[in-house]
Design an enzyme around this catalytic site. Structure first.
Site, mmCIF file in Angstrom:
data_model
loop_
_atom_site.group_PDB
_atom_site.id
_atom_site.type_symbol
_atom_site.label_atom_id
_atom_site.label_comp_id
_atom_site.label_asym_id
_atom_site.label_seq_id
_atom_site.Cartn_x
_atom_site.Cartn_y
_atom_site.Cartn_z
ATOM 1 N N GLY A 197 0.820 -1.111 -0.008
ATOM 2 C CA GLY A 197 0.326 0.146 0.189
ATOM 3 C C GLY A 197 0.891 1.192 0.131
ATOM 4 N N GLY A 200 3.005 5.227 4.431
ATOM 5 C CA GLY A 200 2.217 5.906 5.368
ATOM 6 C C GLY A 200 0.846 5.502 5.745
ATOM 7 N N GLY A 202 -0.035 2.747 7.136
ATOM 8 C CA GLY A 202 -0.105 2.024 8.321
ATOM 9 C C GLY A 202 0.599 0.477 8.364
ATOM 10 C CB THR A 204 5.298 0.112 10.227
ATOM 11 O OG1 THR A 204 6.075 0.418 9.082
ATOM 12 C CG2 THR A 204 6.442 -0.374 11.188
ATOM 13 C CD GLU A 420 -13.985 5.647 -10.688
ATOM 14 O OE1 GLU A 420 -14.573 4.835 -11.005
ATOM 15 O OE2 GLU A 420 -12.976 5.999 -11.199
HETATM 16 P P1 ADP Z 1 3.655 2.441 6.517
HETATM 17 O O1 ADP Z 1 4.739 1.411 7.039
HETATM 18 O O2 ADP Z 1 2.443 2.002 5.649
HETATM 19 O O3 ADP Z 1 4.625 3.378 5.746
HETATM 20 P P2 ADP Z 1 3.421 3.506 9.123
HETATM 21 O O4 ADP Z 1 2.905 2.246 9.654
HETATM 22 O O5 ADP Z 1 4.761 3.585 9.386
HETATM 23 O O6 ADP Z 1 3.046 3.573 7.558
HETATM 24 O O7 ADP Z 1 2.681 4.756 9.727
HETATM 25 C C1 ADP Z 1 3.093 5.792 10.086
HETATM 26 C C2 ADP Z 1 2.401 6.477 11.377
HETATM 27 O O8 ADP Z 1 1.166 6.936 10.636
HETATM 28 C C3 ADP Z 1 1.877 5.409 12.223
HETATM 29 O O9 ADP Z 1 2.960 5.557 13.292
HETATM 30 C C4 ADP Z 1 0.738 6.028 12.798
HETATM 31 O O10 ADP Z 1 0.816 7.119 13.782
HETATM 32 C C5 ADP Z 1 0.104 6.812 11.828
HETATM 33 N N1 ADP Z 1 -0.780 5.885 10.733
HETATM 34 C C6 ADP Z 1 -0.728 5.312 9.764
HETATM 35 N N2 ADP Z 1 -1.710 4.599 9.493
HETATM 36 C C7 ADP Z 1 -2.760 4.640 10.323
HETATM 37 C C8 ADP Z 1 -3.993 3.986 10.863
HETATM 38 N N3 ADP Z 1 -4.419 3.095 10.017
HETATM 39 N N4 ADP Z 1 -4.423 4.274 12.016
HETATM 40 C C9 ADP Z 1 -3.875 4.974 12.674
HETATM 41 N N5 ADP Z 1 -2.797 5.718 12.645
HETATM 42 C C10 ADP Z 1 -1.977 5.515 11.480
HETATM 43 ZN ZN ZN Z 2 -12.307 5.387 -15.271
#
Ligand code: ADP
Ligand code: ZN
Length: 610
Positions: A197, A200, A202, A204, A420
């Site tokens: 995805g 940012g 989520g 991790t 859409e």
């Molecule tokens: P990715 O690994 O997809 O790049 P992360 O998990 O590192 O993203 O997300 C970074 C920060 O953004 C997290 O530490 C959190 O604070 C916030 N965040 C991202 N997605 C969510 C979510 N679905 N719900 C709550 N906080 C989120």
């Molecule tokens: Zn289209």
């Protein structure tokens, strides 16, 4: 230097301090002793200054009073002196003898500390040998961090708006909670889960939450850390990472940025990157080597699943793929709610409004918005975060690096919604098209929105009418833009290339064109690729090629005319669908049906239950 190394250093310092102390102790207290020439000793003795002595064959020590009457310790090396005892007697000195040290004791006294140091050194070396040569050099260690479960207990409650991904991960959690149970049932649990995805969203956080929910240790590292200067270091790190995890099963091993090591091998000019390839190979070895019986699950994250080496995605490796979607309106509100618990929000803050203002934002952006708002409130000497701070924080986050492109403007949102809605309405109106499952204007990958159509059953044959309807659905998006805005955008590019590809296959492969007849026309590149018919690159004349092109165009054009006609006829439905899409961002099948019905009957839709 990490904690472990620091602790070891302190330990060794203590050992050396101890040795030093022992040596000092052996040399005898008090430390301050004057060394006198024998002649000086005899003089003081004659003057009556000496108080007491201990006499040994090789040394005399004792105490004397100097001219000021201060008692001092002294030491002196005696000469053969038959009158010594006599002199001591005359001076009334308290004297005693001492047995000479054997050579063993004196060796021990003199060389004891050397032995100790050698011993310590030997101990250090032996231990490193035991640990294996590769670990003697600490840069081979993985920098995997074991996130303490007690200290940081992330659970699904902390991850908002990713219900589908959570659902798919539930099985993994069940397995981690009780690996034996799954073993008994003989169920096959995926070893590797690939989360993909946009950055940012989520990934991790989700991986941490899986470990948190299951209550198992979480080892994390990043693919980019494996790509080091020295060949072989990355591979050693991978090995070490898994070794660590194996010590505390069940466990979750998380590798962020998998694409940094897992890029398709041989992609790129000049073959592969040696180091990366070794690391990737080691990762594959570990994946193949560990048994799910061990209770270890590897979770990896990437935002580029398309560049991954296919070898990674084979069964028995990363065979479970979970898409972590960018949040929709409701998801964004939930994420904001989660993060706003960490700050003090003023009464009357409408998180829903903030969610509406941030289409295209992902979890990390929203976390940033709340954080910036709190900082702004502090700067404005407020005790609570108000609506004003949140609104200003959005602008700050938008202005931040690389976030600029993410926020979708109101105008764009409206265009995407109509686009859409166009697809949806055409699909709903045509009898032979697959049922619309869901439509959304939440971006997914390069697509700004999508209309999800699912066939009702597995199908192995597709009829001509179905294909013709499919073309019309594909063109529905572009047509809606034309009708409503009188202008067209680049947003339909993917639709058009799909439509073109279908039309081409209909004409050249499926024999579905009246004009060209039931004949297949092989493409040029297929022949060349097979290396056979190199002289005649295609099996038809240039004139036929022209006819194929015009027939393809014909199919697409008539599909467009159909779509346009349909949309113009049901303009009310189109408007209503688009308006609702702007508002809710996602509509499911039932909602779509209800909206179309109410538009047709000229009524407003029933208020939806939340
Ligand atoms: P990715 O690994 O997809 O790049 P992360 O998990 O590192 O993203 O997300 C970074 C920060 O953004 C997290 O530490 C959190 O604070 C916030 N965040 C991202 N997605 C969510 C979510 N679905 N719900 C709550 N906080 C989120
Ligand atoms: Zn289209």
């Amino acid at each position: 230097m990490d904690m472990k190394a620091a602790r070891q250093l302190v330990l060794w310092l203590l050992v050396f301090a101890f040795v030093f102390f022992i040596v000092q102790a052996f040399q005898g207290f008090p430390v301050k002793t004057e060394v006198l020439p024998y002649s000086e000793f005899k003089r003081i003795l004659a003057d009556g200054g000496v108080e007491r002595v201990v006499v040994r064959n090789d040394m005399i020590r004792g105490q004397y009073k100097d001219s000021q009457g201060v008692v001092k310790n002294f030491r002196t090396v005696p000469l053969p002196d038959s009158k010594l005892v006599e002199n001591l007697e005359t001076a009334h000195v308290k004297y005693e003898g001492e047995a000479e040290r054997s050579w063993v004791t004196s060796l021990l006294f003199n060389f004891g500390w050397i032995v100790l140091i050698f011993g310590a050194w030997w101990f250090l070396i032996a231990r490193q040998m035991q640990m294996g040569g590769r670990q003697a050099l600490s840069f081979g260690r993985s920098r995997a961090k074991l996130a303490n479960q007690k200290k940081q207990k992330v659970t699904f409650v902390d991850v908002a708006g990713t219900d589908e991904a959570k659902e798919e991960l539930n099985e993994i959690i069940e397995f981690l909670k009780n690996p034996q149970k799954f073993q008994k049932l003989g169920g096959r649990i995926p070893k590797g889960v690939l989360l993909y995805g946009v950055p940012g969203c989520g990934k991790t956080l989700l991986a941490k939450a899986v470990a948190g929910e299951a209550g198992v240790p979480f080892y994390s590292t990043s693919g980019s850390e494996f790509v080091e200067m020295f060949v072989g270091v990355g591979a050693a790190r991978v090995r070490d990472l898994f070794e660590q995890a194996r010590k505390t099963p069940p466990a979750v091993v998380f590798v962020d940025e998998l694409d940094a090591v897992g890029r398709y091998r041989f992609a790129g000019i000049g073959g592969g990157h040696d180091e990366r390839e070794q690391t990737l190979n080691q990762l594959l070895v570990e994946l193949d080597g560990f048994d799910t019986k061990e209770g270890i699950v590897l979770i990896a994250a990437t935002n580029r699943p398309d560049v991954l080496d296919p070898a990674l995605l084979r069964p028995g490796r990363f065979d479970r793929h979970v898409h972590v979607a960018a949040p929709d309106l409701r998801g964004r509100e939930e994420i904001l709610t989660v993060h706003s618990k960490k700050v003090k929000m003023a009464q009357g803050v409408e998180l829903k409004t903030i969610a509406q203002r941030t289409p295209g934002f992902v979890g990390s952006d929203l976390a940033n918005v709340v954080n910036e708002a709190a900082l702004l409130a502090a700067r404005r000497d407020k005790t609570e975060v108000g609506m004003g701070e949140l609104e200003d924080a959005i602008d700050r986050v938008v202005a931040g690096p690389q976030r600029k492109s993410r926020l979708i403007s109101e105008k764009e949102k409206k265009i995407i919604a109509y686009h859409e809605a166009g697809h949806t309405l055409v699909a709903k109106s045509l009898p032979n098209s697959d049922p619309v499952h869901k439509v959304t204007i939440v971006p997914r990958g390069p697509a700004l929105g999508y209309t999800l159509q699912l066939p009702t059953e597995d199908r192995y044959l597709t009829t001509r009418s179905e294909l013709v309807d499919r073309l019309a659905v594909l063109l529905g998006g572009r047509c809606a833009e034309e009708i409503i805005f009188g202008d067209i955008t680049t947003g339909a590019q993917d639709d058009l290339s799909k439509a073109t590809a279908y039309a081409q296959r209909m004409v050249t492969e499926f024999g579905m064109s009246e004009k060209l007849g039931p004949v297949t026309y092989k493409k040029k590149d297929e022949e060349v690729f097979l290396g056979r018919d190199l002289v005649r690159s295609h099996q038809y004349s240039d004139m036929t090629a022209e006819r194929i092109d015009s027939e393809v165009l014909n199919l697409v054009e008539s599909a467009r005319a159909r779509a346009r006609q349909l949309l113009e006829k049901s303009r009310a439905s189109l408007d209503l669908l688009a308006t609702k899409l702007v508002e809710k961002e996602v509509l499911d099948s039932d909602e779509i049906d209800q909206l179309i019905r109410s538009a047709v009957s000229g009524m407003m839709p029933q208020p939806q239950q939340a």
